[in-house]
Write a protein that holds these residues in place. Structure first.
Motif, short mmCIF file in Angstrom:
data_model
loop_
_atom_site.label_atom_id
_atom_site.label_comp_id
_atom_site.label_asym_id
_atom_site.label_seq_id
_atom_site.Cartn_x
_atom_site.Cartn_y
_atom_site.Cartn_z
N ALA A 1 -6.97 6.82 8.27
CA ALA A 1 -7.13 7.22 9.65
C ALA A 1 -6.36 8.50 9.91
N HIS B 1 -5.51 6.84 18.10
CA HIS B 1 -6.90 6.60 18.46
C HIS B 1 -7.47 5.41 17.68
N THR C 1 -10.34 3.66 15.51
CA THR C 1 -11.30 4.14 14.53
C THR C 1 -11.59 3.04 13.51
#
Length: 284
Positions: free
Chosen positions: A240, A245, A247
């Motif tokens: 990542a 965030h 994901t």
């Protein structure tokens, strides 16, 4: 399927934002990420530790669920609907104890195995009970060992997976950002220690009680890479990007090929002889 490598298994790490105590919202977030993993044809999707509630000491007992509680029923329904294996962290209530646990659910919706975090740091020991090392779980998507968060900092917490022939260690995690600097090196080391792949599925968000954010930085690592002179990052199969965030990252592995590679390496046998020399007894 490759004739020489055998059938592929697609692994997915779901990096998810966890809102403390907001179970319904968190389950909805998890469902979306699981759907994305299924669209990518994942065979095994891995959610973070305590993905449904977070781990917050003031609300620990009200947030915890039993082995047949709503969080586990959600995972069972998702596994059946999507037709895949799911590993996830669950804040588990068992009598007077609360465990930071992980469960592996099969595509039929049945729990294939549980693990309760063995490594509990001193500051949380009054709230979270410690478990014991777990056994490898033999599944159609590989021989899987489960870990939770802080376990990844201790080589001893996963050493038994090598002698049990684990294909994969799944660490569901929720680690604080300020202590994250060595994390990438640690995940690579744990995979190499055990001659296996490792999925580190991490949460993002904020622990308001501790006033710290979670690190994220989910990754999938190949611990069988021996020569990385041409590519120093060859063992990082997926990772990542920076930032808090959500994901989904994924990578394909071929267990038949990997088992042949592992069989040709001396580390497994040398562990047994070294253990005998140092401790006077054979490693189990």
């Amino acid at each position: 399927m490759s004739l020489f490598r055998g059938p592929g298994t697609r692994l997915a790490a779901l990096q998810m934002r966890i809102e403390p105590g907001e179970r319904d919202e968190n389950l909805a977030r998890a469902a979306k990420l699981l759907s994305t993993a299924r669209e990518r044809e994942a065979d095994l999707a891995c959610l973070p530790a305590t993905f449904a509630t977070g781990l917050n000491f003031p609300t620990l007992r009200t947030d915890a669920t039993t082995e047949d509680g709503p969080v586990v029923r959600f995972l069972a329904e998702q596994a059946r609907t999507l037709g895949m294996h799911i590993a996830a962290g669950v804040l588990l209530s068992a009598g007077r104890d609360v465990f930071d646990a992980a469960v592996l659910v099969g595509p039929a919706g049945d729990p294939l195995g549980w693990y309760r975090r063995a490594c509990v740091w001193e500051g949380e020991s009054a709230y979270v009970s410690s478990g014991s090392p777990g056994e490898v779980i033999d599944t159609p998507v590989g021989r899987i060992g489960l870990q939770v968060s802080y376990d990844v900092r201790f080589p001893e917490a996963s050493r038994h997976f090598l002698t049990q022939g684990a294909d994969l260690v799944v660490c569901v995690a929720n680690l604080f950002g300020p202590f994250s600097h060595p994390l990438r090196s640690i995940c690579r080391a744990r995979a190499a220690d055990n001659e296996c792949a490792l999925v580190f599925a991490s949460g993002v968000g904020e622990n308001r009680f501790a006033n710290m954010t979670y690190v994220g930085h989910s990754m999938i690592v190949d611990g069988l890479v021996q020569d990385a002179r041409q590519d120093p990052e060859a063992d990082i199969l997926a990772e990542a990007g920076p930032g808090p965030h959500e994901t989904v990252i994924d990578a394909e592995v071929h267990w038949r090929q990997r088992r042949k590679i592992r069989a040709g390496l001396p580390f497994h046998d040398d562990l047994r002889s070294t253990w005998t020399t140092i401790h006077g007894s054979r490693a189990r």
